[in-house]
Design an enzyme around this catalytic site. Structure first.
Site, PDB file in Angstrom:
ATOM      1  N   ARG A  30       0.832  -1.203   0.000  1.00 18.45           N
ATOM      2  CA  ARG A  30       0.000   0.000   0.000  1.00 18.45           C
ATOM      3  C   ARG A  30       0.870   1.258   0.000  1.00 18.45           C
ATOM      4  NH1 ARG A  30      -5.140  -1.642   0.224  1.00 18.45           N
ATOM      5  NH2 ARG A  30      -5.549  -3.424   1.585  1.00 18.45           N
ATOM      6  N   ASP A  31       0.407   2.248  -0.765  1.00 16.63           N
ATOM      7  CA  ASP A  31       1.097   3.539  -0.770  1.00 16.63           C
ATOM      8  C   ASP A  31       0.924   4.193   0.609  1.00 16.63           C
ATOM      9  OD1 ASP A  31       2.008   5.641  -3.262  1.00 16.63           O
ATOM     10  OD2 ASP A  31       1.537   6.522  -1.311  1.00 16.63           O
ATOM     11  N   VAL A  97      10.080   8.504  -6.513  1.00 15.26           N
ATOM     12  CA  VAL A  97      10.894   7.361  -6.096  1.00 15.26           C
ATOM     13  C   VAL A  97      11.440   6.677  -7.350  1.00 15.26           C
ATOM     14  CG1 VAL A  97      10.922   5.148  -4.895  1.00 15.26           C
ATOM     15  CG2 VAL A  97       9.548   7.032  -3.983  1.00 15.26           C
ATOM     16  N   HIS A 101       7.624   1.720 -10.655  1.00 11.47           N
ATOM     17  CA  HIS A 101       6.443   1.196  -9.969  1.00 11.47           C
ATOM     18  C   HIS A 101       5.182   1.546 -10.730  1.00 11.47           C
ATOM     19  CE1 HIS A 101       7.605   5.134  -8.332  1.00 11.47           C
ATOM     20  NE2 HIS A 101       6.300   5.397  -8.223  1.00 11.47           N
ATOM     21  N   HIS A 103       1.297   2.426 -10.095  1.00 14.11           N
ATOM     22  CA  HIS A 103       0.287   2.820  -9.118  1.00 14.11           C
ATOM     23  C   HIS A 103      -1.035   2.167  -9.526  1.00 14.11           C
ATOM     24  CE1 HIS A 103       2.378   6.449  -7.306  1.00 14.11           C
ATOM     25  NE2 HIS A 103       3.031   6.388  -8.448  1.00 14.11           N
TER      26      HIS A 103
HETATM   27  P1  AMP Z   1       5.998   8.501  -7.726  1.00 11.27           P
HETATM   28  O1  AMP Z   1       5.674   9.940  -7.513  1.00 11.27           O
HETATM   29  O2  AMP Z   1       5.312   7.922  -8.937  1.00 11.27           O
HETATM   30  O3  AMP Z   1       7.486   8.242  -7.712  1.00 11.27           O
HETATM   31  O4  AMP Z   1       5.350   7.735  -6.526  1.00 11.27           O
HETATM   32  C1  AMP Z   1       6.021   7.429  -5.348  1.00 11.27           C
HETATM   33  C2  AMP Z   1       4.980   6.959  -4.365  1.00 11.27           C
HETATM   34  O5  AMP Z   1       5.629   6.264  -3.332  1.00 11.27           O
HETATM   35  C3  AMP Z   1       4.164   8.094  -3.715  1.00 11.27           C
HETATM   36  O6  AMP Z   1       2.776   7.906  -3.988  1.00 11.27           O
HETATM   37  C4  AMP Z   1       4.492   7.950  -2.231  1.00 11.27           C
HETATM   38  O7  AMP Z   1       3.402   8.226  -1.395  1.00 11.27           O
HETATM   39  C5  AMP Z   1       4.934   6.494  -2.150  1.00 11.27           C
HETATM   40  N1  AMP Z   1       5.832   6.164  -1.050  1.00 11.27           N
HETATM   41  C6  AMP Z   1       6.955   6.832  -0.682  1.00 11.27           C
HETATM   42  N2  AMP Z   1       7.547   6.214   0.360  1.00 11.27           N
HETATM   43  C7  AMP Z   1       6.785   5.123   0.637  1.00 11.27           C
HETATM   44  C8  AMP Z   1       6.866   4.093   1.607  1.00 11.27           C
HETATM   45  N3  AMP Z   1       7.860   4.031   2.508  1.00 11.27           N
HETATM   46  N4  AMP Z   1       5.900   3.136   1.617  1.00 11.27           N
HETATM   47  C9  AMP Z   1       4.892   3.186   0.733  1.00 11.27           C
HETATM   48  N5  AMP Z   1       4.769   4.127  -0.216  1.00 11.27           N
HETATM   49  C10 AMP Z   1       5.695   5.099  -0.256  1.00 11.27           C
END
Ligand code: AMP
Length: 115
Positions: A30-31, A97, A101, A103
């Site tokens: 989960r995000d 990140v 990934h 979403h």
């Molecule tokens: P992006 O902007 O596509 O790189 O998405 C990165 C996602 O990772 C964001 O929706 C964050 O909320 C999520 N995220 C960052 N750190 C964590 C974590 N430790 N556990 C779960 N989700 C995370």
């Protein structure tokens, strides 16, 4: 595994995560800051920084991520109403990140606009 990658650490159980699915190729959790009622991240176990670094060798795992997302959509009860699968790439794509990934977003209507 990349030493300073938070998703690699979640995959390796070095950081906590609400893991919903795991196999030898992908992990889903989960995000931490859900944008929609259902917000799951599906990631390859192999560290691929972004779509820009993906190669034909990664074709199977990228397809597998989509099919795992579909299974999780069913499990989370959003398959019938619909959902969105997004891979942000690079700064203007909104990637934060740098471990590729998918979403899985759902549980509310996103109809009517893409951005
Ligand atoms: P992006 O902007 O596509 O790189 O998405 C990165 C996602 O990772 C964001 O929706 C964050 O909320 C999520 N995220 C960052 N750190 C964590 C974590 N430790 N556990 C779960 N989700 C995370």
């Amino acid at each position: 595994m990349s030493e300073d990658c938070i998703f690699c650490k979640i995959i390796a159980n070095e950081l906590p995560g609400e893991i919903l699915y795991r196999d030898d190729r992908v992990t889903a959790f989960r995000d931490i800051q859900p944008a929609t009622p259902v917000h799951v991240l599906i990631v390859p176990n192999k560290h691929i920084p972004s779509m820009n670094e993906a190669t034909s060798e990664d074709e199977a795992v990228l397809g597998h991520m989509q099919l795992v997302a579909k299974k999780l959509a069913i499990k989370e009860g959003i398959a019938e109403k619909g959902y969105r699968l997004i891979t942000n790439t690079g700064p203007e794509g909104g990637q934060v990140v740098y471990h590729i990934h998918l979403h899985l977003l759902g549980g509310k209507s996103m109809a009517g606009g893409l951005v």
